[in-house]
Scaffold this motif. Structure first.
Motif, PDB file in Angstrom:
ATOM      1  N   ILE A 100     -29.122 -64.983  10.597  1.00 45.44           N
ATOM      2  CA  ILE A 100     -28.924 -63.587  10.193  1.00 45.44           C
ATOM      3  C   ILE A 100     -28.822 -63.494   8.673  1.00 45.44           C
ATOM      4  O   ILE A 100     -28.181 -64.334   8.029  1.00 45.44           O
ATOM      5  N   SER A 101     -29.466 -62.491   8.112  1.00 45.19           N
ATOM      6  CA  SER A 101     -29.363 -62.255   6.670  1.00 45.19           C
ATOM      7  C   SER A 101     -29.486 -60.758   6.411  1.00 45.19           C
ATOM      8  O   SER A 101     -29.800 -59.982   7.317  1.00 45.19           O
ATOM      9  N   THR A 102     -29.218 -60.384   5.166  1.00 45.63           N
ATOM     10  CA  THR A 102     -29.286 -58.958   4.804  1.00 45.63           C
ATOM     11  C   THR A 102     -30.663 -58.559   4.280  1.00 45.63           C
ATOM     12  O   THR A 102     -30.879 -57.409   3.921  1.00 45.63           O
ATOM     13  N   SER A 103     -31.603 -59.510   4.225  1.00 44.48           N
ATOM     14  CA  SER A 103     -32.969 -59.222   3.767  1.00 44.48           C
ATOM     15  C   SER A 103     -33.962 -60.033   4.580  1.00 44.48           C
ATOM     16  O   SER A 103     -33.596 -61.011   5.238  1.00 44.48           O
ATOM     17  N   VAL A 104     -35.226 -59.605   4.525  1.00 45.24           N
ATOM     18  CA  VAL A 104     -36.287 -60.279   5.270  1.00 45.24           C
ATOM     19  C   VAL A 104     -36.898 -61.366   4.392  1.00 45.24           C
ATOM     20  O   VAL A 104     -37.294 -61.120   3.254  1.00 45.24           O
ATOM     21  N   THR A 105     -36.951 -62.584   4.921  1.00 43.42           N
ATOM     22  CA  THR A 105     -37.524 -63.717   4.197  1.00 43.42           C
ATOM     23  C   THR A 105     -38.836 -64.139   4.859  1.00 43.42           C
ATOM     24  O   THR A 105     -39.138 -63.701   5.980  1.00 43.42           O
ATOM     25  N   PRO A 106     -39.619 -64.993   4.208  1.00 43.56           N
ATOM     26  CA  PRO A 106     -40.855 -65.496   4.833  1.00 43.56           C
ATOM     27  C   PRO A 106     -40.596 -66.161   6.177  1.00 43.56           C
ATOM     28  O   PRO A 106     -41.443 -66.111   7.075  1.00 43.56           O
ATOM     29  N   THR A 107     -39.432 -66.781   6.319  1.00 40.39           N
ATOM     30  CA  THR A 107     -39.100 -67.423   7.593  1.00 40.39           C
ATOM     31  C   THR A 107     -38.927 -66.394   8.695  1.00 40.39           C
ATOM     32  O   THR A 107     -39.329 -66.627   9.844  1.00 40.39           O
ATOM     33  N   HIS A 108     -38.311 -65.256   8.361  1.00 35.82           N
ATOM     34  CA  HIS A 108     -38.186 -64.161   9.331  1.00 35.82           C
ATOM     35  C   HIS A 108     -39.570 -63.773   9.839  1.00 35.82           C
ATOM     36  O   HIS A 108     -39.798 -63.589  11.042  1.00 35.82           O
ATOM     37  N   ILE A 109     -40.485 -63.604   8.899  1.00 40.22           N
ATOM     38  CA  ILE A 109     -41.848 -63.170   9.245  1.00 40.22           C
ATOM     39  C   ILE A 109     -42.561 -64.224  10.072  1.00 40.22           C
ATOM     40  O   ILE A 109     -43.291 -63.912  11.017  1.00 40.22           O
ATOM     41  N   LYS A 110     -42.325 -65.493   9.737  1.00 45.28           N
ATOM     42  CA  LYS A 110     -42.973 -66.590  10.469  1.00 45.28           C
ATOM     43  C   LYS A 110     -42.576 -66.600  11.937  1.00 45.28           C
ATOM     44  O   LYS A 110     -43.428 -66.754  12.818  1.00 45.28           O
ATOM     45  N   TYR A 111     -41.269 -66.459  12.223  1.00 42.58           N
ATOM     46  CA  TYR A 111     -40.786 -66.548  13.594  1.00 42.58           C
ATOM     47  C   TYR A 111     -40.725 -65.198  14.314  1.00 42.58           C
ATOM     48  O   TYR A 111     -40.619 -65.151  15.537  1.00 42.58           O
TER      49      TYR A 111
END
Length: 212
Positions: free
Chosen positions: A55-66
């Motif tokens: 969980i994080s407060t922003s979207v990272t490349p890892t979020h997009i990947k999975y």
């Protein structure tokens, strides 16, 4: 989460209103704005290959990947986003490019013909012209075939009498045969052109009708 709604904190200026109807509208507006604020994502969660939640407060490349979920302040899912796929993205890009090309072609057809009636008249005009050419070529072919019969009879008469066939007659027979071959080829070409033109304009007409 229980939270007192303060219209002034939401940017809505209130003053004493005596009319019941207007008061109801004001309260409804306050509730709507508050609901919209509550729907804003506060957290972003994704699950890695081991199924562990991150969980994080922003979207990272890892979020997009999975692929990830947007959560509100109460950790309730607002929206789910699928994992990024290069293949799917390429397919969508190709599809979008194809759709853009189709729209550009439709626009050009609209500028060129205006409507399906104009295109239909143009189609009939061209097809009629091709028909006339086919008719003329068939007449020419028939004449060449009749000439060939006459020339071959003359040739056979020389053979029957045991005489040598004149060179000029041989040449005429040769040229006649070549002309027949060319005429047949031209007729086949015209017939193919007729079918192609018919299909070509049918497509144009159907596309124009969809825009009307």
């Amino acid at each position: 989460m229980n939270k007192k709604i303060n219209c002034q904190s939401l940017g809505i200026k209130t003053k004493k209103i005596t009319h019941v109807f207007l008061s109801a509208i004001l309260l409804s507006t306050c509730a709507t704005v508050y609901a919209e604020q509550q729907q804003k994502a506060a957290w972003y969660r994704y699950y890695d290959k081991n199924g562990v939640a991150n969980i994080s407060t922003s979207v990272t490349p890892t979020h997009i990947k999975y692929g990830y979920e947007a959560l509100d302040r109460n950790m309730q899912v607002i929206k789910r986003n699928k994992a990024y796929s290069v293949e799917r993205d390429l397919q969508q890009s190709t599809s979008r490019a194809s759709e853009v090309r189709k729209l550009e072609q439709d626009a050009r057809l609209k500028r060129a013909y205006g409507n399906s009636t104009v295109a239909t008249n143009k189609k009939n005009e061209i097809l009629q012209n091709i028909k006339q050419q086919i008719t003329l070529q068939n007449q020419n072919l028939k004449q060449l075939q009749n000439d060939r019969i006459s020339l071959k009879r003359q040739e056979m008469e020389y053979y029957r009498k045991g005489n040598t066939v004149p060179v000029i007659l041989k040449d005429r027979i040769k040229y006649n045969s070549e002309n027949i071959t060319r005429s047949k080829g031209y007729i086949e070409s015209l017939q193919s052109n007729y079918q192609y033109t018919q299909t070509f304009y049918d497509d144009i007409i159907n596309r124009l009708k969809k825009q009307e």
